[in-house]
Design an enzyme around this catalytic site. Structure first.
Site, PDB file in Angstrom:
ATOM      1  N   GLY A  36      -7.568   8.425   4.825  1.00 22.11           N
ATOM      2  CA  GLY A  36      -7.176   8.774   6.188  1.00 22.11           C
ATOM      3  C   GLY A  36      -8.390   9.065   7.055  1.00 22.11           C
ATOM      4  N   PHE A  73       3.601  11.576   3.153  1.00 21.80           N
ATOM      5  CA  PHE A  73       3.017  10.226   3.153  1.00 21.80           C
ATOM      6  C   PHE A  73       1.921  10.060   2.110  1.00 21.80           C
ATOM      7  CE2 PHE A  73       4.339  10.892   7.611  1.00 21.80           C
ATOM      8  CZ  PHE A  73       5.125   9.770   7.798  1.00 21.80           C
ATOM      9  N   ALA A  75      -0.312   9.215  -0.821  1.00 19.81           N
ATOM     10  CA  ALA A  75      -0.196   8.393  -2.033  1.00 19.81           C
ATOM     11  C   ALA A  75      -1.444   7.557  -2.191  1.00 19.81           C
ATOM     12  CB  ALA A  75       1.017   7.456  -1.952  1.00 19.81           C
ATOM     13  N   SER A  77      -1.931   3.787  -2.849  1.00 14.46           N
ATOM     14  CA  SER A  77      -0.899   2.778  -2.576  1.00 14.46           C
ATOM     15  C   SER A  77      -1.382   1.327  -2.656  1.00 14.46           C
ATOM     16  CB  SER A  77      -0.264   3.052  -1.213  1.00 14.46           C
ATOM     17  OG  SER A  77      -1.231   3.036  -0.211  1.00 14.46           O
ATOM     18  N   SER A 117       8.928   2.630  -1.035  1.00 19.85           N
ATOM     19  CA  SER A 117       8.413   1.272  -0.816  1.00 19.85           C
ATOM     20  C   SER A 117       9.345   0.235  -1.403  1.00 19.85           C
ATOM     21  CB  SER A 117       7.050   1.165  -1.511  1.00 19.85           C
ATOM     22  OG  SER A 117       6.624  -0.167  -1.585  1.00 19.85           O
ATOM     23  N   TYR A 141       2.258   1.369  -9.211  1.00 17.77           N
ATOM     24  CA  TYR A 141       2.490   1.930  -7.872  1.00 17.77           C
ATOM     25  C   TYR A 141       4.001   2.056  -7.600  1.00 17.77           C
ATOM     26  CZ  TYR A 141       3.104   1.879  -2.795  1.00 17.77           C
ATOM     27  OH  TYR A 141       3.526   2.147  -1.516  1.00 17.77           O
ATOM     28  N   LYS A 145       6.618   5.450  -7.176  1.00 13.91           N
ATOM     29  CA  LYS A 145       7.533   5.688  -6.046  1.00 13.91           C
ATOM     30  C   LYS A 145       8.957   5.903  -6.557  1.00 13.91           C
ATOM     31  CE  LYS A 145       4.677   5.479  -2.586  1.00 13.91           C
ATOM     32  NZ  LYS A 145       4.510   6.485  -1.552  1.00 13.91           N
ATOM     33  N   HIS A 189      -3.640  -5.786   3.427  1.00 15.12           N
ATOM     34  CA  HIS A 189      -2.438  -6.211   4.155  1.00 15.12           C
ATOM     35  C   HIS A 189      -2.708  -7.434   5.027  1.00 15.12           C
ATOM     36  CE1 HIS A 189      -1.076  -1.891   3.424  1.00 15.12           C
ATOM     37  NE2 HIS A 189      -0.235  -2.674   2.764  1.00 15.12           N
ATOM     38  N   LEU A 190      -1.694  -8.288   5.081  1.00 21.21           N
ATOM     39  CA  LEU A 190      -1.853  -9.600   5.718  1.00 21.21           C
ATOM     40  C   LEU A 190      -2.255  -9.522   7.185  1.00 21.21           C
ATOM     41  CD1 LEU A 190      -1.593 -12.682   5.505  1.00 21.21           C
ATOM     42  CD2 LEU A 190       0.809 -12.427   6.177  1.00 21.21           C
ATOM     43  N   ARG A 282      -1.228 -14.721  -5.726  1.00 24.54           N
ATOM     44  CA  ARG A 282      -1.677 -13.384  -6.120  1.00 24.54           C
ATOM     45  C   ARG A 282      -0.677 -12.866  -7.149  1.00 24.54           C
ATOM     46  NH1 ARG A 282      -2.230  -8.905  -1.405  1.00 24.54           N
ATOM     47  NH2 ARG A 282       0.039  -9.058  -1.485  1.00 24.54           N
ATOM     48  N   GLY A 284       1.956 -11.065  -9.207  1.00 24.39           N
ATOM     49  CA  GLY A 284       2.971 -10.050  -8.907  1.00 24.39           C
ATOM     50  C   GLY A 284       3.630 -10.186  -7.552  1.00 24.39           C
TER      51      GLY A 284
HETATM   52  P1  NAD Z   1      -2.812   5.507   3.984  1.00 22.21           P
HETATM   53  O1  NAD Z   1      -3.692   5.383   2.775  1.00 22.21           O
HETATM   54  O2  NAD Z   1      -3.373   5.115   5.309  1.00 22.21           O
HETATM   55  O3  NAD Z   1      -2.212   6.987   4.080  1.00 22.21           O
HETATM   56  C1  NAD Z   1      -2.092   7.869   2.990  1.00 22.21           C
HETATM   57  C2  NAD Z   1      -2.729   9.192   3.409  1.00 22.21           C
HETATM   58  O4  NAD Z   1      -2.560  10.145   2.354  1.00 22.21           O
HETATM   59  C3  NAD Z   1      -4.229   9.057   3.646  1.00 22.21           C
HETATM   60  O5  NAD Z   1      -4.582   9.686   4.850  1.00 22.21           O
HETATM   61  C4  NAD Z   1      -4.861   9.770   2.430  1.00 22.21           C
HETATM   62  O6  NAD Z   1      -6.129  10.313   2.744  1.00 22.21           O
HETATM   63  C5  NAD Z   1      -3.806  10.808   2.115  1.00 22.21           C
HETATM   64  N1  NAD Z   1      -3.764  11.257   0.712  1.00 22.21           N
HETATM   65  C6  NAD Z   1      -3.683  10.504  -0.407  1.00 22.21           C
HETATM   66  N2  NAD Z   1      -3.629  11.286  -1.502  1.00 22.21           N
HETATM   67  C7  NAD Z   1      -3.659  12.574  -1.051  1.00 22.21           C
HETATM   68  C8  NAD Z   1      -3.643  13.846  -1.695  1.00 22.21           C
HETATM   69  N3  NAD Z   1      -3.606  13.957  -3.025  1.00 22.21           N
HETATM   70  N4  NAD Z   1      -3.704  14.959  -0.915  1.00 22.21           N
HETATM   71  C9  NAD Z   1      -3.784  14.862   0.439  1.00 22.21           C
HETATM   72  N5  NAD Z   1      -3.822  13.691   1.098  1.00 22.21           N
HETATM   73  C10 NAD Z   1      -3.756  12.571   0.351  1.00 22.21           C
HETATM   74  O7  NAD Z   1      -1.520   4.639   3.657  1.00 22.21           O
HETATM   75  P2  NAD Z   1      -0.332   4.191   4.622  1.00 22.21           P
HETATM   76  O8  NAD Z   1      -0.365   2.713   4.711  1.00 22.21           O
HETATM   77  O9  NAD Z   1      -0.331   5.009   5.837  1.00 22.21           O
HETATM   78  O10 NAD Z   1       0.912   4.580   3.706  1.00 22.21           O
HETATM   79  C11 NAD Z   1       1.537   5.849   3.825  1.00 22.21           C
HETATM   80  C12 NAD Z   1       2.627   5.959   2.789  1.00 22.21           C
HETATM   81  O11 NAD Z   1       3.551   4.880   2.953  1.00 22.21           O
HETATM   82  C13 NAD Z   1       2.137   5.849   1.348  1.00 22.21           C
HETATM   83  O12 NAD Z   1       2.882   6.764   0.572  1.00 22.21           O
HETATM   84  C14 NAD Z   1       2.446   4.434   0.956  1.00 22.21           C
HETATM   85  O13 NAD Z   1       2.651   4.323  -0.427  1.00 22.21           O
HETATM   86  C15 NAD Z   1       3.717   4.183   1.737  1.00 22.21           C
HETATM   87  N6  NAD Z   1       3.982   2.758   2.029  1.00 22.21           N
HETATM   88  C16 NAD Z   1       3.131   2.052   2.826  1.00 22.21           C
HETATM   89  C17 NAD Z   1       3.412   0.707   3.128  1.00 22.21           C
HETATM   90  C18 NAD Z   1       2.521  -0.107   4.054  1.00 22.21           C
HETATM   91  O14 NAD Z   1       2.868  -1.271   4.328  1.00 22.21           O
HETATM   92  N7  NAD Z   1       1.433   0.414   4.571  1.00 22.21           N
HETATM   93  C19 NAD Z   1       4.549   0.099   2.599  1.00 22.21           C
HETATM   94  C20 NAD Z   1       5.395   0.857   1.776  1.00 22.21           C
HETATM   95  C21 NAD Z   1       5.110   2.195   1.519  1.00 22.21           C
HETATM   96  N1  UFG Z   2      -1.274 -12.575   1.774  1.00 18.47           N
HETATM   97  C1  UFG Z   2      -2.024 -13.727   1.846  1.00 18.47           C
HETATM   98  N2  UFG Z   2      -3.360 -13.593   2.090  1.00 18.47           N
HETATM   99  C2  UFG Z   2      -3.973 -12.389   2.269  1.00 18.47           C
HETATM  100  C3  UFG Z   2      -3.181 -11.211   2.195  1.00 18.47           C
HETATM  101  C4  UFG Z   2      -1.826 -11.344   1.940  1.00 18.47           C
HETATM  102  O1  UFG Z   2      -1.524 -14.832   1.688  1.00 18.47           O
HETATM  103  O2  UFG Z   2      -5.195 -12.341   2.476  1.00 18.47           O
HETATM  104  C5  UFG Z   2       0.174 -12.700   1.545  1.00 18.47           C
HETATM  105  C6  UFG Z   2       0.636 -12.027   0.267  1.00 18.47           C
HETATM  106  O3  UFG Z   2       0.512 -12.909  -0.818  1.00 18.47           O
HETATM  107  C7  UFG Z   2       2.089 -11.693   0.614  1.00 18.47           C
HETATM  108  C8  UFG Z   2       2.076 -11.461   2.130  1.00 18.47           C
HETATM  109  O4  UFG Z   2       0.856 -12.056   2.588  1.00 18.47           O
HETATM  110  O5  UFG Z   2       2.893 -12.803   0.353  1.00 18.47           O
HETATM  111  C9  UFG Z   2       2.083  -9.999   2.507  1.00 18.47           C
HETATM  112  O6  UFG Z   2       1.052  -9.335   1.736  1.00 18.47           O
HETATM  113  P1  UFG Z   2       0.639  -7.822   1.981  1.00 18.47           P
HETATM  114  O7  UFG Z   2      -0.441  -7.499   1.005  1.00 18.47           O
HETATM  115  O8  UFG Z   2       0.383  -7.595   3.436  1.00 18.47           O
HETATM  116  O9  UFG Z   2       1.968  -7.036   1.648  1.00 18.47           O
HETATM  117  P2  UFG Z   2       2.851  -7.033   0.320  1.00 18.47           P
HETATM  118  O10 UFG Z   2       4.101  -7.776   0.671  1.00 18.47           O
HETATM  119  O11 UFG Z   2       2.110  -7.445  -0.879  1.00 18.47           O
HETATM  120  O12 UFG Z   2       3.075  -5.473   0.169  1.00 18.47           O
HETATM  121  C10 UFG Z   2       4.228  -4.837   0.601  1.00 18.47           C
HETATM  122  C11 UFG Z   2       3.898  -3.366   0.893  1.00 18.47           C
HETATM  123  C12 UFG Z   2       3.506  -2.650  -0.384  1.00 18.47           C
HETATM  124  C13 UFG Z   2       4.540  -2.914  -1.468  1.00 18.47           C
HETATM  125  C14 UFG Z   2       4.786  -4.390  -1.663  1.00 18.47           C
HETATM  126  C15 UFG Z   2       5.901  -4.630  -2.653  1.00 18.47           C
HETATM  127  O13 UFG Z   2       2.826  -3.263   1.822  1.00 18.47           O
HETATM  128  O14 UFG Z   2       3.457  -1.246  -0.136  1.00 18.47           O
HETATM  129  O15 UFG Z   2       5.180  -4.970  -0.433  1.00 18.47           O
HETATM  130  O16 UFG Z   2       5.799  -5.934  -3.175  1.00 18.47           O
HETATM  131  F1  UFG Z   2       4.096  -2.414  -2.643  1.00 18.47           F
END
Ligand code: NAD
Ligand code: UFG
Length: 329
Positions: A36, A73, A75, A77, A117, A141, A145, A189-190, A282, A284
């Site tokens: 963060g 939030f 984790a 992740s 998630s 991961y 969750k 992330h894409l 990729r 999984g």
């Molecule tokens: P992020 O890494 O930006 O945010 C997580 C925050 O938690 C960070 O600020 C980190 O410093 C803090 N943190 C981690 N472990 C900690 C601890 N032990 N104590 C205190 N702070 C801690 O991630 P994000 O993308 O904002 O995701 C937030 C949440 O949403 C996560 O739980 C993630 O698993 C979940 N999630 C995210 C996505 C996505 O697409 N980004 C999708 C599904 C679920």
């Molecule tokens: N992708 C590419 N090229 C890249 C990055 C991603 O082709 O450089 C593709 C991936 O293969 C996937 C799609 O874009 O098909 C989206 O990928 P992301 O990594 O952005 O997201 P994911 O779908 O893998 O991840 C999401 C959530 C995770 C969760 C997961 C479950 O962000 O928190 O779904 O499968 F764990």
């Protein structure tokens, strides 16, 4: 009264903090800043740099602020990293949840909103996916969750804590005013990866496989805008405050877009050419993940507003082009 936002300095957490402040809620943030950014939060927000696994710190925060609910939030992740370091994931995510629930119990807190998630489903048997469909995570991961959800369930039965677990699908975009956005040092992330091309930080996007059983051969995902996600958290809090029983809710826009369609949306939103190379799959990656979010619509009254992919990418681009180095300047 205040909401304790654990992980509030992260991508999703910081957008939620703004949404809470926008409607006049009191907010306290706890974050260890592993991923963060302090800069993502207004200076006026009470901020504790520390770990959610630190019970003494939680006691201090909960005695210094009139906290009435928690949004969690925190984790680790990253799917790939979780396969490499499973115990780090179980420790931070699962043990973190344990320490937090224990503190809630000690301080008489009974409401928690949690970031789950789509990863809990693993390879889905059908799409769109419903909350009651089988959960079979294919990586540590997703397993953490699912475990965290079960912990809230059992602790809730025993100690009266009510929870809303929000299973996010693919979160993307940035706050519309461009003030905060997504800045993950280890970006996977894409959408932000695509936008590194017009930022001249990469020459092309590598598409991970174009031989999936989808119309254009690339993976299909359900992208949900960060502001809509924040709105869902506010609604989840309201639901619990009104005495709602909580539960598990999918959050997606309900439509699937392929990797190639997202790249096309980015071309339209940025006006830049975005060269593509096709690489191997990729490990999984399911071919298609699309949410059925009917339950969130019916129970929480949640309706996603930003559902055109060009619009989602445009908000992300608005942040990245004005912050090419993220919070680093
Ligand atoms: P992020 O890494 O930006 O945010 C997580 C925050 O938690 C960070 O600020 C980190 O410093 C803090 N943190 C981690 N472990 C900690 C601890 N032990 N104590 C205190 N702070 C801690 O991630 P994000 O993308 O904002 O995701 C937030 C949440 O949403 C996560 O739980 C993630 O698993 C979940 N999630 C995210 C996505 C996505 O697409 N980004 C999708 C599904 C679920
Ligand atoms: N992708 C590419 N090229 C890249 C990055 C991603 O082709 O450089 C593709 C991936 O293969 C996937 C799609 O874009 O098909 C989206 O990928 P992301 O990594 O952005 O997201 P994911 O779908 O893998 O991840 C999401 C959530 C995770 C969760 C997961 C479950 O962000 O928190 O779904 O499968 F764990």
């Amino acid at each position: 009264m205040s909401v304790l936002v654990c992980g509030g300095a992260g991508y999703i957490g910081s957008h939620n903090v703004r949404a809470l402040l926008d409607r006049g809620e009191g907010v306290v943030v706890l974050d260890n800043l592993w991923t963060g950014h302090r800069e993502s939060l207004p200076g006026s927000v009470p901020f504790y740099e520390g770990d959610v696994r630190d019970a003494a710190l939680l006691d201090r925060i909960l005695s210094e602020h009139p906290v009435e609910s928690v949004i969690h939030f925190c984790a680790c992740s990253l799917v790939g990293e979780s396969v490499e370091q499973p115990l780090r994931y179980f420790n931070n995510n699962v043990y973190g949840m344990q320490v937090l629930l224990e503190a809630m119990e000690r301080h008489g807190l009974d409401k928690i909103v949690f970031s789950s998630s789509a990863a809990v489903y693993g390879e889905p048997r059908r799409v769109p996916i419903l909350e009651d469909d089988e959960t079979a995570p294919t990586n540590p991961y997703g397993e953490t969750k699912r475990t965290m959800e079960r912990m809230m369930h059992w602790v809730g039965l025993r100690h009266g804590i009510r929870y809303v677990s929000l299973r996010y699908f693919n979160v993307a975009g940035a706050r519309e005013d461009g003030s905060i956005g997504e800045d993950h040092r280890n970006e996977t992330h894409l959408v932000p990866i695509i936008l590194q091309v017009p930022l001249s930080r990469r020459t092309h996007v590598t598409v991970y496989g174009d031989d999936y059983p989808t119309p254009d051969g690339t993976c299909i995902r359900d992208y949900v805008h960060i502001s809509d996600l924040a709105d869902a958290h506010l609604r989840a809090l309201d639901h619990l405050r009104a005495g709602g029983e909580g539960g598990i809710f999918n959050l997606g826009s309900g439509a699937g877009y392929s990797v190639r369609e997202m790249i096309e949306a980015a071309r339209a939103a940025t006006g830049h050419a975005i060269p593509v190379e096709v690489g191997p799959r990729r490990a999984g990656d399911p071919a298609r993940l699309v949410a059925d979010s009917t339950r969130a619509r019916e129970v929480l009254g949640w309706v996603p507003r930003v559902t055109r992919m060009e619009d989602i990418v445009a908000t992300a681009w608005n942040w990245h082009r004005t912050h090419p180095n993220g919070y680093g300047g």
